[in-house]
Design a protein around this motif. Structure first.
Motif: not given
Length: 255
Positions: A140-167
């Motif tokens: 998470n701290r290795l992007s600039d600004p920090e937080g991309y790992s957190r944001d992308s992992s959350n977004a992937a779970l959000c996509a799973a809720d919409e049945e689009k996780f794999w894509e």
């Protein structure tokens, strides 16, 4: 070139790719020193998989263009279920179940995906393999600004809720930003989902509000608590580390 010679060449290339991936993964705990090794891995992995081109010309910019017109990806013919901070892909009666811990910013994870992603998909669709995907906010701290790992992992779970996780999962790696640089913004992560066919406001709200951030962090905390976590990517089966530096690791698991 004869068939035997082609097979021998392919085997040699895959051995080199596997060794390079493993070397990149273990070179540094924070992955800041693996970029050069990863470039080599990408070239080798492309040849191993059979000439499939993974476009990286747009990755790492973090700009609107980096997620414009995402490459066409196909879904996987298998059940997909989100279980808290993990997403399970595969049939319940699959012979082997593995846990795959990854980070969408992690260069070694991207190389692992290129080297083994197609084989994993084939075994899932054949009903022999089930994978529990854990997208972690590890770097998470290795992007600039920090937080991309957190944001992308959350977004992937959000996509799973919409049945689009794999894509969504596949496209995040196809459009992987460089470690140390800007990741894709929340706005861009929402646009990616829209481009993949996610409609309605639920996905946008999920990404922007960080609905699943705690669930993703919980997966990281849980695997760290085992005392066996080796950084991303890590593969485990029945709570034990799988050493994937052998190019035949998955084939051997399925025997």
């Amino acid at each position: 070139m004869g068939g035997a010679e082609r097979n021998a060449r392919k085997k040699k290339q895959q051995q080199r790719a596997t060794k390079a991936v493993a070397s990149a993964r273990g070179a540094s705990g924070d992955r800041t020193k693996v970029i050069i090794g990863v470039v080599v891995v990408v070239v080798l992995a492309v040849a191993v998989i059979g000439g499939v081109i993974w476009s990286s010309s747009d990755s790492g910019s973090g700009s609107d263009d980096s997620l414009a017109n995402p490459p066409a990806v196909t879904g996987v013919s298998a059940p997909i279920v989100r279980e808290g901070g993990a997403v399970v892909v595969g049939k319940d009666d699959a012979k082997v179940t593995i846990d795959l811990y990854e980070d969408f910013l992690c260069p070694a994870c991207g190389s692992f995906k290129k080297a083994y992603g197609e084989q994993i998909k084939q075994e899932i669709e054949a009903g022999r393999l089930k994978v529990r995907y854990h997208a972690l906010p590890y770097l998470n701290r290795l992007s600039d600004p920090e937080g991309y790992s957190r944001d992308s992992s959350n977004a992937a779970l959000c996509a799973a809720d919409e049945e689009k996780f794999w894509e969504y999962h596949e496209t995040l790696f196809l459009r992987q930003p460089e470690e140390g640089g800007p990741g894709h913004t929340k706005e861009e992560l929402v646009k990616l989902g829209t481009d993949l066919g996610i409609t309605g406001d639920a996905f946008k709200q999920c990404v922007e509000s960080g609905t699943h951030e705690q669930a993703a962090q919980g997966e990281l905390d849980a695997v760290r608590a085992t005392g066996k976590f080796e950084g991303t990517p890590t593969v485990m089966r029945d709570g034990q580390i799988v050493q994937w530096d052998d190019r035949d690791w998955l084939t051997n698991l399925l025997k």
